[in-house]
Design an enzyme around this catalytic site. Structure first.
Site, PDB file in Angstrom:
ATOM      1  N   LYS A 183       0.844  -1.197   0.000  1.00  0.00           N
ATOM      2  CA  LYS A 183       0.000   0.000   0.000  1.00  0.00           C
ATOM      3  C   LYS A 183       0.880   1.249   0.000  1.00  0.00           C
ATOM      4  O   LYS A 183       1.516   1.561   1.000  1.00  0.00           O
ATOM      5  CB  LYS A 183      -0.932   0.049   1.212  1.00  0.00           C
ATOM      6  CG  LYS A 183      -1.999   1.132   1.001  1.00  0.00           C
ATOM      7  CD  LYS A 183      -2.615   1.666   2.265  1.00  0.00           C
ATOM      8  CE  LYS A 183      -1.820   2.751   2.935  1.00  0.00           C
ATOM      9  NZ  LYS A 183      -1.674   4.003   2.159  1.00  0.00           N
ATOM     10  N   GLU A 258       9.923   0.831  10.699  1.00  0.00           N
ATOM     11  CA  GLU A 258      10.969   1.843  10.531  1.00  0.00           C
ATOM     12  C   GLU A 258      10.272   3.183  10.730  1.00  0.00           C
ATOM     13  O   GLU A 258       9.486   3.597   9.893  1.00  0.00           O
ATOM     14  CB  GLU A 258      11.597   1.692   9.142  1.00  0.00           C
ATOM     15  CG  GLU A 258      12.975   2.285   9.043  1.00  0.00           C
ATOM     16  CD  GLU A 258      12.925   3.680   8.509  1.00  0.00           C
ATOM     17  OE1 GLU A 258      12.866   4.621   9.342  1.00  0.00           O
ATOM     18  OE2 GLU A 258      12.946   3.837   7.292  1.00  0.00           O
ATOM     19  N   CYS A 292      13.483  10.488   7.552  1.00  0.00           N
ATOM     20  CA  CYS A 292      13.337   9.943   8.911  1.00  0.00           C
ATOM     21  C   CYS A 292      14.635  10.085   9.704  1.00  0.00           C
ATOM     22  O   CYS A 292      14.603  10.231  10.919  1.00  0.00           O
ATOM     23  CB  CYS A 292      12.895   8.494   8.847  1.00  0.00           C
ATOM     24  SG  CYS A 292      13.839   7.520   7.688  1.00  0.00           S
ATOM     25  N   GLU A 389       9.615  15.147  16.118  1.00  0.00           N
ATOM     26  CA  GLU A 389      10.002  15.072  14.708  1.00  0.00           C
ATOM     27  C   GLU A 389       9.218  16.115  13.920  1.00  0.00           C
ATOM     28  O   GLU A 389       7.992  16.081  13.866  1.00  0.00           O
ATOM     29  CB  GLU A 389       9.697  13.668  14.163  1.00  0.00           C
ATOM     30  CG  GLU A 389      10.160  13.474  12.747  1.00  0.00           C
ATOM     31  CD  GLU A 389       9.986  12.045  12.246  1.00  0.00           C
ATOM     32  OE1 GLU A 389       8.870  11.522  12.332  1.00  0.00           O
ATOM     33  OE2 GLU A 389      10.975  11.458  11.776  1.00  0.00           O
TER      34      GLU A 389
HETATM   35  P1  NAI Z   1       1.852   7.997   8.516  1.00  0.00           P
HETATM   36  O1  NAI Z   1       2.820   7.205   9.281  1.00  0.00           O
HETATM   37  O2  NAI Z   1       0.475   8.091   9.063  1.00  0.00           O
HETATM   38  O3  NAI Z   1       1.774   7.409   7.020  1.00  0.00           O
HETATM   39  C1  NAI Z   1       2.653   6.473   6.478  1.00  0.00           C
HETATM   40  C2  NAI Z   1       1.873   5.343   5.803  1.00  0.00           C
HETATM   41  O4  NAI Z   1       1.039   4.712   6.765  1.00  0.00           O
HETATM   42  C3  NAI Z   1       0.941   5.802   4.681  1.00  0.00           C
HETATM   43  O5  NAI Z   1       0.929   4.834   3.667  1.00  0.00           O
HETATM   44  C4  NAI Z   1      -0.405   5.850   5.384  1.00  0.00           C
HETATM   45  O6  NAI Z   1      -1.497   5.712   4.506  1.00  0.00           O
HETATM   46  C5  NAI Z   1      -0.297   4.657   6.311  1.00  0.00           C
HETATM   47  N1  NAI Z   1      -1.203   4.680   7.459  1.00  0.00           N
HETATM   48  C6  NAI Z   1      -1.687   5.767   8.128  1.00  0.00           C
HETATM   49  N2  NAI Z   1      -2.517   5.379   9.121  1.00  0.00           N
HETATM   50  C7  NAI Z   1      -2.570   4.040   9.093  1.00  0.00           C
HETATM   51  C8  NAI Z   1      -3.263   3.051   9.855  1.00  0.00           C
HETATM   52  N3  NAI Z   1      -4.086   3.390  10.850  1.00  0.00           N
HETATM   53  N4  NAI Z   1      -3.071   1.754   9.570  1.00  0.00           N
HETATM   54  C9  NAI Z   1      -2.250   1.391   8.573  1.00  0.00           C
HETATM   55  N5  NAI Z   1      -1.593   2.263   7.796  1.00  0.00           N
HETATM   56  C10 NAI Z   1      -1.743   3.579   8.048  1.00  0.00           C
HETATM   57  O7  NAI Z   1       2.462   9.431   8.308  1.00  0.00           O
HETATM   58  P2  NAI Z   1       1.793  10.799   7.768  1.00  0.00           P
HETATM   59  O8  NAI Z   1       0.486  11.032   8.455  1.00  0.00           O
HETATM   60  O9  NAI Z   1       1.797  10.801   6.300  1.00  0.00           O
HETATM   61  O10 NAI Z   1       2.852  11.865   8.285  1.00  0.00           O
HETATM   62  C11 NAI Z   1       2.813  12.334   9.627  1.00  0.00           C
HETATM   63  C12 NAI Z   1       4.190  12.399  10.220  1.00  0.00           C
HETATM   64  O11 NAI Z   1       4.764  11.114  10.254  1.00  0.00           O
HETATM   65  C13 NAI Z   1       5.216  13.220   9.445  1.00  0.00           C
HETATM   66  O12 NAI Z   1       5.111  14.572   9.710  1.00  0.00           O
HETATM   67  C14 NAI Z   1       6.498  12.642   9.939  1.00  0.00           C
HETATM   68  O13 NAI Z   1       6.850  13.208  11.163  1.00  0.00           O
HETATM   69  C15 NAI Z   1       6.168  11.184  10.141  1.00  0.00           C
HETATM   70  N6  NAI Z   1       6.611  10.361   9.012  1.00  0.00           N
HETATM   71  C16 NAI Z   1       7.757   9.653   9.169  1.00  0.00           C
HETATM   72  C17 NAI Z   1       8.252   8.899   8.119  1.00  0.00           C
HETATM   73  C18 NAI Z   1       9.491   8.127   8.258  1.00  0.00           C
HETATM   74  O14 NAI Z   1      10.070   7.729   7.265  1.00  0.00           O
HETATM   75  N7  NAI Z   1       9.944   7.841   9.449  1.00  0.00           N
HETATM   76  C19 NAI Z   1       7.587   8.874   6.810  1.00  0.00           C
HETATM   77  C20 NAI Z   1       6.359   9.615   6.773  1.00  0.00           C
HETATM   78  C21 NAI Z   1       5.914  10.339   7.834  1.00  0.00           C
END
Ligand code: NAI
Ligand code: MG
Length: 487
Positions: A183, A258, A292, A389
């Site tokens: 996904k 991660e 990240c 973050e």
């Molecule tokens: P997120 O962690 O919610 O999204 C990442 C992935 O998880 C996307 O594919 C999203 O659709 C999916 N996802 C979201 N909620 C889910 C759930 N309940 N169950 C399963 N999958 C789910 O991150 P988001 O909201 O896009 O960004 C928010 C913050 O997260 C950013 O500001 C940043 O601080 C952090 N982030 C960190 C990343 C990293 O590489 N460590 C990457 C992206 C965001």
């Protein structure tokens, strides 16, 4: 040069069982170009029903399909073919990620896509080198192990390196003989879909790789909680990581996470200051800070503090921020309005907390989610901007004058993804590499990556390792086989 008009922005459908299909609900969602705020295209929106179909296809391909039974060397051949096709389509893929994410074309071309190709090449090399062992057990037995694929793996990826995160997940899983439901992030589904086409063209059997774009709480949650998924691999926020871990507990599926970071980038007075300034720039402004392992806490030794901050702020202030499609652009747009607002919110917080804004601190231009490279000085490690973050081009500079104290403060974080040290003192460098609690430590470097070197977190930055031989651990399971050699 390739332009927008040359990019094939199709198919905006779900890729299930080797076919391009609409979502069962018929719903679609738009994906935007964050540099222009325009809609690029609409994409079929998967939810739990589509995830079910994809998992069924992946299960069938795993249990009865040809993938696991394909000779390992032929699996390797398909991975090599995928790498070759990515190489052939590299300009298109680079532009597609740039349009969907807002990152500079210079970076997608020189960093993302070459790393993607390398990842497939590297795991193509592993496919036929994954073996078990023979074990000298007590008694008249012959004991050996088989290293088998885990089964159907669900993979949920973020938007910051759309194609690269897909590659990190897909390549090792395929090398080990698993089947996949991926996904992509709702903000950036396009290159993952294009990769689906490429894998199909490379001869990957139907159902082995399924790609279902959709939102987290619907499609993502359905995948994480699915009773017939054997493993979930996730990259994203720690908050979502927690939710996924809970969902995964339903059928005790294996998980690797991660997650976020607040990585210390530590500059000593005995470093090559100009290199360290460049390292600090890369550490925080690469990919608009949406990394990240960004070096978001910049610890500077007191005696060089003034000189260092001057040099850094001059460079940051003269960065070319703007049209990501322009090859001269050094920083593009933040991925979405949400991220843009979140970052600007943290900039306000930093001002309120009494940190000193040295440069940046505001949006750039009227249209598109651009933010000026931002440096806060006189930050205290306990401030919110030093703890949470931000995931944007905002660095918190913290002054120190004692080695042990900087290690203690560097480690004072719930996260532990990466750390960097700038010094010419080899003893200090190696000592700190041991003492810093982080999954990656760079010495006189920042953001060095290779498909062969493991990546992952300590503490709340997650667990499990991607890349390298280590990723094979999380995509295989071990079976112990006993043969009675006695009477
Ligand atoms: P997120 O962690 O919610 O999204 C990442 C992935 O998880 C996307 O594919 C999203 O659709 C999916 N996802 C979201 N909620 C889910 C759930 N309940 N169950 C399963 N999958 C789910 O991150 P988001 O909201 O896009 O960004 C928010 C913050 O997260 C950013 O500001 C940043 O601080 C952090 N982030 C960190 C990343 C990293 O590489 N460590 C990457 C992206 C965001
Ligand atoms: Mg987009």
């Amino acid at each position: 040069m390739m332009t927008k008009n040359d990019v094939k922005i199709k198919p905006g459908k779900l890729f299930i069982n080797g076919r391009w299909v609409d979502s069962v609900s018929g719903k679609t969602f738009d994906t935007l170009n964050p540099a222009t705020e325009d809609v690029i295209t609409s994409v079929a929106e998967g939810d739990s029903t589509d995830i079910d179909l994809a998992v069924t296809a992946a299960r069938e391909a795993f249990e009865n399909g040809p993938w696991e039974k394909t000779d390992a060397r032929d699996r390797s051949r398909i991975l090599l073919k995928i790498a070759g096709l990515i190489e052939r389509n590299k300009d298109e893929l680079a532009l597609l990620d740039t349009l969907d994410n807002g990152k500079p074309i210079n970076e997608t071309t020189k960093a993302d896509i070459p790393l993607v190709i390398d990842c497939f090449l590297y795991y193509a090399g592993w496919a036929d080198k994954i073996h078990g062992e023979t074990i000298p057990v007590r008694g008249e037995f012959f004991n050996y192990t088989l290293r088998e694929p885990v089964g159907v793996v669900g993979q949920i990826i973020p938007w910051n390196f759309p194609l690269l995160m897909a590659a990190w997940k897909i390549a090792p899983a395929l090398a080990c003989g698993n089947t996949i439901v991926l996904k992509p992030a709702e903000q950036t589904p396009l290159t993952a879909l294009r990769l689906g086409e490429i894998c199909h063209e490379a001869g990957l059997p139907d159902g082995v790789l399924n790609i279902v774009p959709g939102y987290g709480p619907t499609a993502g949650a359905a995948l994480a909680g699915h009773m017939d998924v054997d493993k979930i691999a996730f990259t994203g926020s720690s908050a979502t990581g927690r939710i996924i871990m809970q969902a995964a507990s339903k059928n005790l599926k294996r998980i690797s996470l991660e997650l976020g970071g607040k990585s210390p980038n530590i500059v000593f007075a005995d470093s090559d200051i100009d290199s360290a300034v460049d390292g600090a720039m890369t550490g925080i402004f690469f990919n608009q800070g949406e990394v990240c392992c960004a070096g978001s806490r910049l610890f500077i030794e007191k005696s060089i503090h003034g000189e260092f901050v001057d040099k850094l702020s001059n460079k940051a202030a003269s960065m070319r921020v703007g049209n990501p499609e322009d090859t001269g652009t050094q920083m593009g747009a933040q991925v979405s309005k949400e991220q843009f607002d979140k970052i600007l919110g943290y900039i306000d917080t930093g001002k309120q907390e009494g940190a000193k804004l040295v440069t940046g601190g505001e949006r750039c231009g009227e249209k598109g989610y651009f933010i000026r490279p931002t440096i806060f000085d006189a930050v205290d490690n306990n401030m919110k901007i030093a703890k949470e973050e931000i995931f944007g081009p905002v660095v918190s500079a913290i002054t120190f004058d004692d080695v042990d104290e900087v290690v203690r403060q560097g480690n004072l974080s719930v996260y532990g993804l990466a750390a960097a040290i700038w010094t010419m003192d080899i003893k200090k460098a190696h000592r700190l590499a041991r003492e810093l609690k982080a999954g990656t430590v760079w010495i006189n470097a920042y953001n060095a990556f290779d498909a062969a070197s493991p990546f992952g977190g300590f503490k709340q930055s997650g667990f499990g390792r991607e890349l390298g031989v280590h990723a094979l651990e999380s995509y295989t399971q071990i079976k112990s086989v006993w043969i009675n050699l006695g009477s």
